[in-house]
Design an enzyme around this catalytic site. Sequence first.
Site, PDB file in Angstrom:
ATOM      1  N   ARG A 332       0.866  -1.194   0.000  1.00  0.00           N
ATOM      2  CA  ARG A 332       0.000   0.000   0.000  1.00  0.00           C
ATOM      3  C   ARG A 332       0.893   1.231   0.000  1.00  0.00           C
ATOM      4  NH1 ARG A 332      -2.825   3.016   4.574  1.00  0.00           N
ATOM      5  NH2 ARG A 332      -4.860   3.722   3.800  1.00  0.00           N
ATOM      6  N   GLU A 423      -9.425   7.661   5.049  1.00  0.00           N
ATOM      7  CA  GLU A 423     -10.134   7.881   6.309  1.00  0.00           C
ATOM      8  C   GLU A 423     -11.120   9.044   6.188  1.00  0.00           C
ATOM      9  OE1 GLU A 423      -7.171   5.915   9.609  1.00  0.00           O
ATOM     10  OE2 GLU A 423      -7.102   8.100   9.405  1.00  0.00           O
ATOM     11  N   GLU A 525      -5.643  -0.436   7.708  1.00  0.00           N
ATOM     12  CA  GLU A 525      -4.616   0.100   8.606  1.00  0.00           C
ATOM     13  C   GLU A 525      -4.788  -0.514   9.987  1.00  0.00           C
ATOM     14  OE1 GLU A 525      -4.149   4.315   8.993  1.00  0.00           O
ATOM     15  OE2 GLU A 525      -4.436   4.697   6.848  1.00  0.00           O
TER      16      GLU A 525
END
Length: 629
Positions: A332, A423, A525
Amino acid sequence: MAAQGGYPATPQGQAEALRAIVNVVAAVPGGQGLGVIYREPTWTAVDGAGWDPGDPTSGDGWENQALFDYSGKALPRTAGLHRHRDTRQGREAMTIRTRGFFGRAALALVTVAATGAAAFGVGLAGGTHGAAHAAATLTNGGFEAAGGTQTPSGWGEYSWSGHTSASYTETGGRSGGYRLSHWASSAYQVETYQYLSGLTNSSYTARAWVRSGGGQYEAFMALRNCGGAEARVAIPTTGNWTQISVTAQVSNGQCTVGFVSNARAGNWINVDDVEFAGGPTGNPGVPGGFLVGADFSTLKKNEDRGAVYRDAAGNQRDAVQLLRSAGVNYARLKVWVNPTDGYNNKARVLEMASRAKAQGMRLLVDFHYSDTWADPGKQYKPRAWASYGVDQLRDAVYHHTYDVLSALKAQGTTADMVQVGNEINDGMLWPEGRSNNWANLATFLTAGAQAVRAVDANTRVMLHLAEGGNNSQHRWWFDQATSRGVPFDVIGVSHYLYWHGSISSLRSNLNDLAARYQRPVVVVETAYGFTTAQHDHEPNIFNSSLASAGGYPATPQGQADALRAVFDAVKAVPDGRGLGVFYWEPTWTAVSGSGWDPDNPSSGNGWENQAVFDYSGRALPALAVFGQV
């Protein structure tokens, strides 16, 4: 008897009963399901045509199972029984074609044909033509076979209002010459569908590129008759081609892909480039098995400032090779637009993508749409976009996304998955794209997703929220996204045990999201500390208070156990929809000049005690967890 049969004694019940029998026969493996013949569809009640050949006064006990009503009135364009050969698919079919409807419902079945030399006979299609494919692979997804036609080759049409003519193919395809369209000058209800059989029981995803003028009562793509509840996704109102997807669990070896319009006069949709994929060799919508991921976006900056990495035996190794040998199969990498320090920009992402792909890793690209960190507490616009209005921001999102991804593809390192935003619980590109203005936010997200699809239709789109245990917030957010037709394939969450809650809250939320939205889920995450000791001047984020909140000791073994618990929770998501886990910044050890602030070269690193390498650069037990999944 109607109660025993399980279907109501209505025109629609008659149609559904025959549909069920056709589906069963068409699903016989190896193409050995040869066909279905309807008994006496024309035996209506007239004097002298009774059941007993020896008694001319006997009556007809069958007239309520015929395909003609009690007035005996012929249905429009009733054609009768005939045998025809469909040369486009190299097969024969025995059909009775009717272009009308008994009480607006009767026997709305398309001819279903099995591939191969044997013919599959059915028929009795209420206003349908053609053949709804009966095999394990979807055919004619681009609607190119036979060009512009009333019924596309391999597909069937069904209208419970007698408007099958509202479904047709015409010029103007997305990638080829033709597309599927739904349109009529009067109100209409129509479905274009394809039946698939011989499937291995597993999760499958259908994808299609669509456009719509809007205004319909309903317009959606669905997966049905798959063994469970119907799964559907709305077709969004947009003049631009947009890819949508829907996932279902097949438990009976078959599934039907359908496009449905319940529309007002003049409403339209276009459909093209339909795909149907999945099966036991990969997770739904994302080939390649369980994702064991690592976000090592800061690695290049660390290496340039002198960081070294060692295996558990103390041997110095290349960090990417070391991660791969430990079991990491997915990289990522975050993208900033124009960061001050020159890292995590397009050029650096291209470089690191080459290293990851060279090790056989797949690639997830994480667009922040900022020059710096974007998270629930801040979503700053790039400096160059500061004065942009909504339309300019939409275009900037599209072009920035397209630019980075097309460069990756050009160098042979195509992104396998892309996050549109990072996010984004409270939106992105503040203030225009905050979550209190979902119309703008949906516009930005859709623009990013469209750019992803324009570069490569096989790249999957992820939408990513923090607070992986916050089910009420996540339901609200994804309800907003799906109601506005935002295209996405995968749900990503951040879940740090010391911030976002227990493993049980994570598990409950993931299970619910996967079931509610029929998408695979990823913890994109997570991390945990192996100590609370400092290694540079920057205070550590993970301290003794957070260690207490996280529930695992701040030790190398505690770090490994916390990571293993997150992996276990994701792997336990029902129906194989737990797609994987990414560890955030496992290589971000403390070296001077590689701090957290891209605008301040003297900033320190508050993350070094959550890396999976100790303060001498040696691998910790958590690294071994990647290879034990």
